[in-house]
Scaffold this active site. Structure first.
Site, PDB file in Angstrom:
ATOM      1  N   GLU A  57       0.816  -1.212   0.000  1.00 32.36           N
ATOM      2  CA  GLU A  57       0.000   0.000   0.000  1.00 32.36           C
ATOM      3  C   GLU A  57       0.852   1.266   0.000  1.00 32.36           C
ATOM      4  O   GLU A  57       0.519   2.243  -0.665  1.00 32.36           O
ATOM      5  CB  GLU A  57      -0.961   0.003   1.192  1.00 32.36           C
ATOM      6  CG  GLU A  57      -2.124  -0.975   1.060  1.00 32.36           C
ATOM      7  CD  GLU A  57      -2.985  -0.699  -0.172  1.00 32.36           C
ATOM      8  OE1 GLU A  57      -2.963   0.428  -0.683  1.00 32.36           O
ATOM      9  OE2 GLU A  57      -3.664  -1.632  -0.619  1.00 32.36           O
TER      10      GLU A  57
ATOM     11  N   TYR B 116       9.245   9.692  -4.307  1.00 32.87           N
ATOM     12  CA  TYR B 116       8.637  10.050  -3.015  1.00 32.87           C
ATOM     13  C   TYR B 116       9.328   9.312  -1.869  1.00 32.87           C
ATOM     14  O   TYR B 116       8.740   8.454  -1.205  1.00 32.87           O
ATOM     15  CB  TYR B 116       7.143   9.741  -3.027  1.00 32.87           C
ATOM     16  CG  TYR B 116       6.332  10.664  -3.894  1.00 32.87           C
ATOM     17  CD1 TYR B 116       6.462  12.039  -3.774  1.00 32.87           C
ATOM     18  CD2 TYR B 116       5.436  10.173  -4.830  1.00 32.87           C
ATOM     19  CE1 TYR B 116       5.712  12.905  -4.566  1.00 32.87           C
ATOM     20  CE2 TYR B 116       4.688  11.027  -5.625  1.00 32.87           C
ATOM     21  CZ  TYR B 116       4.834  12.385  -5.483  1.00 32.87           C
ATOM     22  OH  TYR B 116       4.097  13.233  -6.261  1.00 32.87           O
TER      23      TYR B 116
END
Length: 369
Positions: free
Chosen positions: A37, A82
């Site tokens: 996730e 990120y």
DNA sequence: CAGTCGTGGCA
DNA sequence: TTGCCAAGACT
């Protein structure tokens, strides 16, 4: 076989038949769901599966992960972007070992306290791994709801989010959150796509208001796009006594805690060469000279298109340690150690270019005569 | 709340 | 080629 008589059952049936075979769908272990996730945040499935397999081979469980170094974590994450996601995974792993007996909590409330886990991810772990009755809303589900309920709001706006979370909670069938939530997202990825949705195959077509009113192309209402800004940067590969100079970026900056060659943006009227000399002094207090041009690369990050001018540079002063102004650490390393450090994509491109062009072969500290 | 954080694939 | 896009979180 009976015809599904609810929207929920139609979706569950569809997911049961059409779900993709993904690495973490065999066991639904909390650790694997958590990592998948985090990786899937703002990242496409096809890219994630490769990184996921490598990650699980490197860090097979939470205990192993909690003992790893930040450098190891970032190296495994290199290229995924990120990077705070990777740093937060390490922080969370350490918290889990210290305060949660090495296990991932199952409640949304506890999950939300962990770094890197926000409303979506907390709901995803609680529902997909533990099958808790918790809704989720991601970009897929926002798009589906905008069409399904013909929502006349700008995609991703605070108002739209509020309504979509409310819808998700209302729709959620008890005891089936794992498959229902995944079913919605899978539908968004495979059928209710951003462009060219395949409504003829959609199990929710009988319930879809946008389809009924022939408004599928108008839903969701797009947010105004951010413009891509072209910028020019320059960087210097400093070679001294057969060693290369690299520095580790500050944690709260872009590419936080990754390694790089010093450099920066061109100022107005500046040549790339002048930029490298200036940036080197500002960042390290090294006085350097340009040796030669290596290459120019182009890459994208966030909203920038970067033209990166790359130079080989040498020290124009006697040996001394740098004074770091834009980094937390520095190292002198041999060419062979470049592979084991995590670099931003643009600098990794530069390294690959140097290797492929045989650049390092010509820079041997002991040249044959 | 709006801005920021990466990257590569694809139409 | 250029713009759009992807299972968001954090400040």
């Amino acid at each position: 076989m009976s015809t599904p008589n609810t929207l929920q059952q139609a979706l569950l049936d569809w997911f049961d038949k059409n779900q993709r075979d993904l690495p973490w769908r065999s066991s639904y272990t909390p650790y694997q769901i958590w990592i998948s996730e985090i990786m899937l945040q703002q990242t496409q499935m096809d890219r994630v599966t490769v990184f996921f397999s490598r990650w699980m081979n490197t860090f097979p469980d939470i205990a192993t992960l909690a003992m790893a170094s930040e450098d190891q974590i970032l190296k495994c994450w290199e290229g995924l972007g990120y990077y705070s996601r990777a740093r937060n995974i390490l922080k969370t792993a350490q918290i889990l070992v210290e305060r949660h007996e090495g296990r991932i909590p199952s409640s949304r409330k506890e999950l939300l306290k962990l770094p890197g886990i926000g409303p979506y991810t907390a709901g995803a772990i609680a529902s997909i791994s533990f099958n808790r009755d918790v809704p989720v809303v991601d970009a897929n589900i926002e798009r589906i709801f905008a069409r399904l309920f013909n929502i006349d709001l700008i995609s991703g706006s605070p108002e739209a989010k509020r309504i979509h979370w409310q819808k998700a909670e209302t729709l959620l069938p008890p005891k089936q959150a794992r498959n229902f939530n995944q079913g919605l997202m899978e539908l968004g990825a495979l059928i209710c796509r951003p462009k060219k949705p395949d409504c003829s195959l959609c199990p929710l077509a009988p319930y879809c208001l946008a389809l009924k009113h022939d408004l599928i192309p108008e839903r969701p209402i797009p947010k105004k796009s951010t413009k891509i800004l072209p910028i020019e940067m320059a960087t210097g590969v400093l070679l001294h006594n057969g060693q290369l100079f690299i520095q580790q970026r500050l944690e709260d900056d872009v590419w936080g805690s990754l390694w790089e060659f010093p450099g920066g943006r061109l100022k107005l009227g500046e040549t790339p060469e002048q930029t490298v000399v200036r940036e080197f002094f500002e960042e390290t207090e090294f006085k350097i000279e340009i040796d030669s041009k290596i290459t120019t690369t182009i890459h994208h990050f966030t909203r920038y298109k970067v033209t990166l001018h790359c130079f080989l540079v040498t020290l124009a002063q006697q040996d001394s340690d740098p004074v770091l102004h834009a980094a937390q650490e520095f190292k002198w390393i041999p060419f062979t150690a470049l592979a084991s450090h995590a670099f931003p994509a643009g600098h990794r491109k530069l390294i690959n270019h140097m290797e492929e062009s045989g650049f390092f072969l010509n820079q041997s500290p002991c040249k044959p005569d």
